[in-house]
Scaffold this motif. Sequence first.
Motif, mmCIF file in Angstrom:
data_model
loop_
_atom_site.group_PDB
_atom_site.id
_atom_site.type_symbol
_atom_site.label_atom_id
_atom_site.label_comp_id
_atom_site.label_asym_id
_atom_site.label_seq_id
_atom_site.Cartn_x
_atom_site.Cartn_y
_atom_site.Cartn_z
ATOM 1 N N HIS A 116 0.851 -1.186 0.000
ATOM 2 C CA HIS A 116 0.000 0.000 0.000
ATOM 3 C C HIS A 116 0.886 1.234 0.000
ATOM 4 C CE1 HIS A 116 -3.571 2.411 0.733
ATOM 5 N NE2 HIS A 116 -2.905 3.041 1.676
ATOM 6 N N TRP A 117 0.444 2.301 -0.650
ATOM 7 C CA TRP A 117 1.191 3.553 -0.717
ATOM 8 C C TRP A 117 0.732 4.477 0.410
ATOM 9 C CZ3 TRP A 117 5.142 4.752 -3.928
ATOM 10 C CH2 TRP A 117 5.575 6.075 -3.921
ATOM 11 N N LEU A 118 1.676 4.961 1.213
ATOM 12 C CA LEU A 118 1.366 5.895 2.291
ATOM 13 C C LEU A 118 1.928 7.269 1.941
ATOM 14 C CD1 LEU A 118 2.159 3.723 5.430
ATOM 15 C CD2 LEU A 118 -0.078 4.322 4.536
ATOM 16 N N ASP A 119 1.083 8.284 2.001
ATOM 17 C CA ASP A 119 1.492 9.651 1.702
ATOM 18 C C ASP A 119 2.062 10.326 2.943
ATOM 19 O OD1 ASP A 119 0.569 9.478 -0.931
ATOM 20 O OD2 ASP A 119 -1.440 10.110 -0.353
ATOM 21 N N LYS A 120 3.064 11.145 2.745
ATOM 22 C CA LYS A 120 3.640 12.018 3.784
ATOM 23 C C LYS A 120 3.929 11.270 5.083
ATOM 24 C CE LYS A 120 1.302 15.909 1.725
ATOM 25 N NZ LYS A 120 0.209 16.830 1.804
ATOM 26 N N LYS B 162 3.027 -0.819 10.272
ATOM 27 C CA LYS B 162 2.445 -1.976 10.942
ATOM 28 C C LYS B 162 0.944 -1.781 11.135
ATOM 29 C CE LYS B 162 6.556 -3.381 13.415
ATOM 30 N NZ LYS B 162 7.136 -3.679 14.732
ATOM 31 N N LEU B 163 0.237 -2.891 11.179
ATOM 32 C CA LEU B 163 -1.202 -2.844 11.399
ATOM 33 C C LEU B 163 -1.514 -2.519 12.851
ATOM 34 C CD1 LEU B 163 -2.453 -5.954 9.401
ATOM 35 C CD2 LEU B 163 -2.518 -3.564 8.718
ATOM 36 N N LEU B 164 -2.630 -1.848 13.068
ATOM 37 C CA LEU B 164 -3.107 -1.551 14.413
ATOM 38 C C LEU B 164 -3.366 -2.887 15.119
ATOM 39 C CD1 LEU B 164 -4.059 0.667 16.380
ATOM 40 C CD2 LEU B 164 -6.329 0.400 15.420
ATOM 41 N N GLY B 165 -2.816 -3.037 16.315
ATOM 42 C CA GLY B 165 -2.969 -4.268 17.066
ATOM 43 C C GLY B 165 -1.898 -5.297 16.783
ATOM 44 N N HIS B 166 -0.968 -4.996 15.876
ATOM 45 C CA HIS B 166 0.122 -5.917 15.553
ATOM 46 C C HIS B 166 1.033 -6.064 16.764
ATOM 47 C CE1 HIS B 166 3.859 -7.266 13.533
ATOM 48 N NE2 HIS B 166 3.002 -7.889 12.755
ATOM 49 N N LYS B 167 1.364 -7.266 17.140
ATOM 50 C CA LYS B 167 2.118 -7.498 18.377
ATOM 51 C C LYS B 167 3.630 -7.408 18.219
ATOM 52 C CE LYS B 167 -1.615 -8.201 20.611
ATOM 53 N NZ LYS B 167 -2.249 -7.029 21.108
ATOM 54 N N ASP B 168 4.183 -7.638 17.040
ATOM 55 C CA ASP B 168 5.655 -7.613 16.872
ATOM 56 C C ASP B 168 6.148 -6.206 16.795
ATOM 57 O OD1 ASP B 168 5.952 -10.683 14.988
ATOM 58 O OD2 ASP B 168 6.082 -10.303 17.117
ATOM 59 N N HIS C 50 -8.363 -2.303 7.239
ATOM 60 C CA HIS C 50 -7.283 -2.409 8.208
ATOM 61 C C HIS C 50 -6.782 -1.000 8.482
ATOM 62 C CE1 HIS C 50 -7.354 -6.661 7.472
ATOM 63 N NE2 HIS C 50 -6.863 -6.553 6.251
ATOM 64 N N PHE C 51 -6.164 -0.803 9.630
ATOM 65 C CA PHE C 51 -5.575 0.483 9.977
ATOM 66 C C PHE C 51 -4.067 0.306 10.048
ATOM 67 C CE2 PHE C 51 -9.911 0.764 11.383
ATOM 68 C CZ PHE C 51 -10.270 2.034 10.978
ATOM 69 N N VAL C 52 -3.351 1.065 9.205
ATOM 70 C CA VAL C 52 -1.903 0.953 9.081
ATOM 71 C C VAL C 52 -1.252 2.171 9.720
ATOM 72 C CG1 VAL C 52 0.010 0.749 7.455
ATOM 73 C CG2 VAL C 52 -2.191 -0.314 6.914
ATOM 74 N N ASN C 53 -0.269 1.934 10.588
ATOM 75 C CA ASN C 53 0.481 3.019 11.202
ATOM 76 C C ASN C 53 1.264 3.732 10.108
ATOM 77 O OD1 ASN C 53 2.932 4.316 12.431
ATOM 78 N ND2 ASN C 53 1.888 3.658 14.296
ATOM 79 N N ARG C 54 1.115 5.048 10.016
ATOM 80 C CA ARG C 54 1.723 5.820 8.930
ATOM 81 C C ARG C 54 3.234 5.925 9.050
ATOM 82 N NH1 ARG C 54 -0.576 11.140 8.092
ATOM 83 N NH2 ARG C 54 0.478 10.972 6.114
ATOM 84 N N PRO D 289 3.509 9.419 15.812
ATOM 85 C CA PRO D 289 3.681 7.994 16.124
ATOM 86 C C PRO D 289 2.392 7.178 16.154
ATOM 87 C CG PRO D 289 5.039 9.312 17.567
ATOM 88 C CD PRO D 289 4.179 10.273 16.782
ATOM 89 N N ASN D 290 1.269 7.779 16.517
ATOM 90 C CA ASN D 290 0.018 7.025 16.593
ATOM 91 C C ASN D 290 -0.952 7.332 15.459
ATOM 92 O OD1 ASN D 290 0.595 5.502 18.912
ATOM 93 N ND2 ASN D 290 0.167 7.262 20.205
ATOM 94 N N ASP D 291 -0.467 7.924 14.364
ATOM 95 C CA ASP D 291 -1.323 8.179 13.196
ATOM 96 C C ASP D 291 -1.509 6.891 12.406
ATOM 97 O OD1 ASP D 291 -1.618 10.839 13.752
ATOM 98 O OD2 ASP D 291 -0.259 11.553 12.189
ATOM 99 N N HIS D 292 -2.759 6.557 12.134
ATOM 100 C CA HIS D 292 -3.079 5.371 11.340
ATOM 101 C C HIS D 292 -3.897 5.779 10.127
ATOM 102 C CE1 HIS D 292 -1.951 3.437 15.092
ATOM 103 N NE2 HIS D 292 -1.779 2.336 14.385
ATOM 104 N N GLU D 293 -3.722 5.045 9.052
ATOM 105 C CA GLU D 293 -4.477 5.288 7.826
ATOM 106 C C GLU D 293 -5.390 4.100 7.572
ATOM 107 O OE1 GLU D 293 -3.453 5.760 3.117
ATOM 108 O OE2 GLU D 293 -2.251 6.882 4.557
ATOM 109 N N MET D 294 -6.646 4.389 7.249
ATOM 110 C CA MET D 294 -7.600 3.339 6.936
ATOM 111 C C MET D 294 -7.316 2.831 5.524
ATOM 112 S SD MET D 294 -11.747 3.458 6.952
ATOM 113 C CE MET D 294 -11.889 4.364 5.424
#
Length: 57
Positions: free
Chosen positions: A18-22, A51-57, A43-47, A28-33
């Motif tokens: 997926h392509w993330l802008d800017k 990593k996905l929201l809730g990802h444990k690693d 899914h919500f991806v940390n910008r 640190p806690n900005d997520h993109e739907m």
Amino acid sequence: MDGPTTFICPTTGQLVQHWLDKRDQARPNDHEMVVCPACAKIHFVNRQTGKLLGHKD
């Protein structure tokens, strides 16, 4: 800086790109739907980390 990120879809286990802008302007806690092309769910991806929201690693 804009750029691609990859994550593993938690539903299908497939690698998704997926392509993330800017990314460099994100806090640190900005997520993109993201509508996942592998499973069509949202899914919500940390910008900053990609990593996905809730990802444990």
